[in-house]
Write an enzyme that holds these catalytic residues in place. Structure first.
Site, PDB file in Angstrom:
ATOM      1  N   LYS A  19     -23.672  -9.010   8.817  1.00 29.31           N
ATOM      2  CA  LYS A  19     -22.273  -9.389   8.254  1.00 29.31           C
ATOM      3  C   LYS A  19     -21.761 -10.729   8.217  1.00 29.31           C
ATOM      4  O   LYS A  19     -21.247 -11.376   7.514  1.00 29.31           O
ATOM      5  CB  LYS A  19     -21.400  -8.376   8.726  1.00 29.31           C
ATOM      6  N   ASP A 609      -2.407  12.785   2.280  1.00 31.46           N
ATOM      7  CA  ASP A 609      -3.532  12.133   1.529  1.00 31.46           C
ATOM      8  C   ASP A 609      -4.910  12.663   1.625  1.00 31.46           C
ATOM      9  O   ASP A 609      -5.321  13.138   2.634  1.00 31.46           O
ATOM     10  CB  ASP A 609      -3.929  10.819   2.059  1.00 31.46           C
ATOM     11  N   HIS A 704      -5.973  -3.154  -6.722  1.00 33.72           N
ATOM     12  CA  HIS A 704      -7.030  -3.913  -6.474  1.00 33.72           C
ATOM     13  C   HIS A 704      -7.041  -5.408  -7.239  1.00 33.72           C
ATOM     14  O   HIS A 704      -7.866  -6.338  -6.731  1.00 33.72           O
ATOM     15  CB  HIS A 704      -8.112  -3.223  -6.984  1.00 33.72           C
TER      16      HIS A 704
HETATM   17  N1  GLN Z   1      -1.239   6.255   2.314  1.00 30.94           N
HETATM   18  C1  GLN Z   1      -2.607   5.649   2.435  1.00 30.94           C
HETATM   19  C2  GLN Z   1      -1.986   4.208   1.928  1.00 30.94           C
HETATM   20  O1  GLN Z   1      -1.216   4.018   1.109  1.00 30.94           O
HETATM   21  C3  GLN Z   1      -3.512   5.828   1.225  1.00 30.94           C
HETATM   22  C4  GLN Z   1      -4.757   5.046   1.323  1.00 30.94           C
HETATM   23  C5  GLN Z   1      -5.621   5.547   0.449  1.00 30.94           C
HETATM   24  O2  GLN Z   1      -5.635   6.394  -0.499  1.00 30.94           O
HETATM   25  N2  GLN Z   1      -6.939   5.451   0.617  1.00 30.94           N
HETATM   26  O3  GLN Z   1      -2.715   2.953   2.075  1.00 30.94           O
END
Ligand code: GLN
Ligand code: ZN
Length: 764
Positions: A19, A609, A704
């Site tokens: 890495k 989540d 992203h």
């Molecule tokens: N609650 C998390 C965030 O907002 C959700 C991240 C995810 O869905 N991977 O970072």
């Protein structure tokens, strides 16, 4: 003699040397030669470990600077034209920087171009680069890296087994963008290059070549099954012995195809599918080697050598010298060396084996079966037996109260008091949200300051009081910014969390964390999954203080933010002494208590989540429903303690719902936020066609990308959404959390998102 080998070894290095070398090279802080030198050193170290352990071969070809599937694509000359450098067009060898541009879009040399797609390798958390295929594609031998590495190992005096992805799995993993192109039609053009590769390996003095064919454990269309036979018939004349390696599951209805391939050896996964051993033994042609994968390559538990020896005695008897032993799959999927973990307690450590230890286990087992175990081997077996007996009996594993509580659960505990329409009414009376309510997914930018504060607290430099005061500042800052932006439902921003699983795991009993237990996820990125070893309990509330504080700062509704049970399970190394479903329900119970506490603390909305729900799907469709049943139940168990008036949200970071929409609906979350911006809302068709009954927040912009989305663009997306979902059930939010972005970008994007929602309110 029973031969011992591995399908592959981790390449990242015990201290993530690869890495660091890669990132230095990409930054321009290290030159090509020092990167190559790190590669050579790591390979030498890993081969040496294999020999020291007593394996009969060292495995060559498992090393890659970025990804082993990418390396095979390059070896086959499957480089999309947007990446080809001038010198490659005249058919030279593909340059390493071309590989990096395929993987990351850019490299120290060469023109940037859109990177190849990356996706998860079967059901692992490892990501490979998807081969890009097109009709009429031609292939050529375009890299000599594998041969050079073989020469390197041979020069060091090691007996070598070479490995690369087999032709059918390589095609199976590939994608064409052209509907008329059937991947399988490319096989004929591909095979001659495989033939060339095998001939070159033979010329380098290689006797055995392992061709990885994990596609054999999936549901294959008939044409693919037939292609297996045809392909390996064509490769049969190669001047090497071929070991076809299946792993990650059972061969199932591909068993006949696999055992009858005209090759010298077959590897099977006897950890995921122990029951297939007998069937394979009964059907294996008498000339063939069978490599039995008995040491778990996907998990960190110490092997029960004495039991395995008994289980394998019959195979040894029937196969004699034709029995080989190995871990179930490449050790790429486990951490490197348990010896690095000096801070794990001794008891827990004695239950574990990482890659280096799994080499010893494989060799010990082989010697045991042969009756050539010496004192050292016998000690190892005795130590394993003692450790595992102690593990089974350990009070750290079993908390009777947890099992007892699970056994008392009934259907009613899995359901909210009333159906969605009733709940939605109760929630709206209280929340009074406008149409198209705006919110975010949870995290806000993790600034350098926030990260430094967390680090300083963790290392003991910062007192708890100071740390908490700083975190409260970060929360207050996030709340103030959200109010200024005019968002309707706020979040506290997750400043206190470095990772959505680790944060909860550290506060639950039953989880342990390593210091160096890194596993490669993609390229230079590694993850450090926690080890879920015992019954899960929640000694104290985990998020309530932060959430209550956040709510106290605003009149607007605040969302409490939790990681769901399936994700807590999926992103960990999970105990193997009880069904995953049971472990998942235990986590759900702990979260259920957190939901109740958040509600009692006045949080009107709680988000649970589940970004990992989909990736937990088994490799065989026949097993999907079983998984989805317990996964959905676990989520419901966590969520349904909430009152009707408490709104439960969930979030998932992907956009493929076609085949799991019924399960998604069965979660019965009041609101689900999903990733959609890139698919132009088309994925909402699935929700429409299914008549998905609850509310949806389709992501209106891609977090992203650093680009700030246009209002008009988001308005358009929302109109498309409104054509598919009744407007009373639509929310407005980004695709995912914002922790990787900067505040200026985030504020600019959210300001426009709120404008877009206001625009929509005018229209409906
Ligand atoms: N609650 C998390 C965030 O907002 C959700 C991240 C995810 O869905 N991977 O970072
Ligand atoms: Zn997400």
């Amino acid at each position: 003699m029973t031969l011992a080998h591995v399908l592959g070894y981790p390449r990242i290095g015990a201290r993530r040397e690869l890495k660091h070398a890669l990132e230095a090279y990409w930054r321009g802080d290290g030159d090509r030669e020092s990167l190559e030198a790190t590669g050579r050193e790591l390979r030498a170290k890993h081969w040496q470990a294999q020999r020291e352990a007593g394996l009969d071969f060292v495995t060559v070809g498992d090393f890659a600077f970025y990804d082993q599937v990418l390396d095979v694509s390059i070896m086959l000359g499957a480089v999309p034209s947007r990446f080809e450098a001038d010198d490659e067009l005249d058919r030279g060898a593909v340059d390493l920087d071309t590989a990096f541009r395929m993987a990351r879009g850019r490299a120290p040399s060469g023109k940037p171009a859109a990177a190849c797609e990356m996706t998860k390798y079967f059901d692992t958390n490892y990501h490979y680069l998807v081969p890009e295929l097109h009709a009429g594609q031609t292939f050529r031998l375009a890299s000599s890296r594998l041969f050079d590495e073989v020469a390197e190992a041979r020069a060091a005096g090691y007996p070598v087994k070479a490995v690369l992805t087999g032709p059918l799995t390589w095609l199976w993993l590939g994608k064409t963008h052209d509907e008329t192109c059937d991947r399988l039609s490319l096989l004929e053009a591909l095979l001659p290059v495989y033939g060339e590769i095998l001939a070159r390996l033979a010329a380098e003095g290689v006797e055995w070549v392992q061709l990885d064919e994990p596609a054999l454990v999936q549901d294959l269309p008939l044409a693919w099954k037939q292609a297996y036979e045809a392909a390996y018939n064509a490769l049969q004349s190669a001047p090497v012995k071929l070991l076809v390696a299946s792993y990650f599951g059972g061969l199932g209805d591909n068993l006949q195809v696999a055992v009858n391939l005209p090759v010298e050896g077959l590897h099977i996964d006897a950890v995921r599918a122990p029951e297939q051993l007998t069937a394979v033994l009964d059907n294996l042609p008498a000339y063939k080697v069978l490599s039995v994968g008995v040491i778990d390559g996907r998990n960190v538990w110490r092997a029960d050598l004495a039991t395995l020896r008994e289980r394998l005695a019959n195979a040894r008897l029937r196969l004699g010298e034709r029995l080989w032993l190995a871990p179930s799959c490449s050790l790429l999927h486990v951490p490197v060396d348990l010896a690095s973990e000096t801070e794990l307690d001794a008891e827990l450590t004695s239950w574990l084996a990482f890659a280096r230890q799994k080499l010893d286990e494989t060799v010990t087992l082989a010697r045991l079966l042969d009756g050539r175990a010496g004192a050292a081997e016998r000690d190892r077996v005795a130590a394993a037996t003692a450790a595992l007996d102690a593990r089974r009996a350990s009070p750290r594993l079993h908390r009777p109260a947890v099992a007892e509580r699970l056994s008392r659960l009934g259907e009613a505990d899995l359901s909210r008091a009333n159906p969605y329409p009733v709940r939605a009414g109760a929630q709206q009376r209280f929340l009074e949200l406008p149409l198209f309510p705006t919110t975010t997914i949870g995290s806000f930018p993790q600034t350098a300051e926030i990260r430094a504060t967390r680090r300083a607290y963790k290392s003991g430099e910062l007192s708890r009081e100071t740390y908490e005061a700083r975190m409260r500042e970060a929360i207050a800052d996030a709340v103030a910014r959200q109010e200024a932006l005019g968002l309707d439902v706020l979040v506290h921003g997750e400043a206190e969390r470095n990772d959505m699983v680790e944060y909860f795991g550290e506060q639950l009993e039953g989880y342990a964390f390593t210091r160096f237990g890194w596993v490669q996820s993609y390229g230079s990125r590694c993850v450090k999954p926690p080890i879920l070893y015992g019954d899960v309990t929640r000694p104290a509330p985990m998020t309530v203080a932060w959430s209550r504080y956040a709510q106290s700062l605003t009149e607007r509704p605040m969302k409490g933010m939790l990681t769901g049970p399936v994700t807590m399970l999926q992103w960990a190394f999970v105990r193997d002494d009880q069904p995953r479903a049971t472990t998942c329900r235990q986590i759900a119970l702990a979260l259920r208590d957190e939901v109740a506490d958040l509600e009692a603390a006045g949080l009107p909305i709680i988000q649970i989540d589940e970004p990992a729900l989909r990736e937990g799907l088994p490799l065989r469709q026949a097993e999907w429903q079983g998984y989805l049943d317990w996964a959905v139940d676990s989520f419901r168990l966590a969520a349904s303690v909430a009152d009707d008036a408490t709104q439960i949200h969930t979030h998932m970071c992907y956009s493929e719902f076609n085949d799991i929409i019924a399960a998604i609906a069965a979660l019965d979350a009041d609101v689900i936020t999903i990733e959609t911006s890139r698919s132009h809302m088309e994925l909402l068709d699935v929700f429409r066609d299914f008549a998905y009954p609850n509310a949806i927040g389709p992501g209106v912009y891609d977090i992203h990308s650093p680009n700030v989305p246009e209002v008009e663009w988001m308005v358009q997306l929302l109109e498309r959404a409104a054509e598919r979902i009744p407007v009373e059930r639509l929310w407005v939010n980004p695709d995912c959390g914002l922790k990787t972005r900067d505040w200026p970008e985030v504020e600019a994007a959210l300001e426009r998102m709120v404008d877009a929602a206001r625009e929509l309110r005018q229209r409906y």
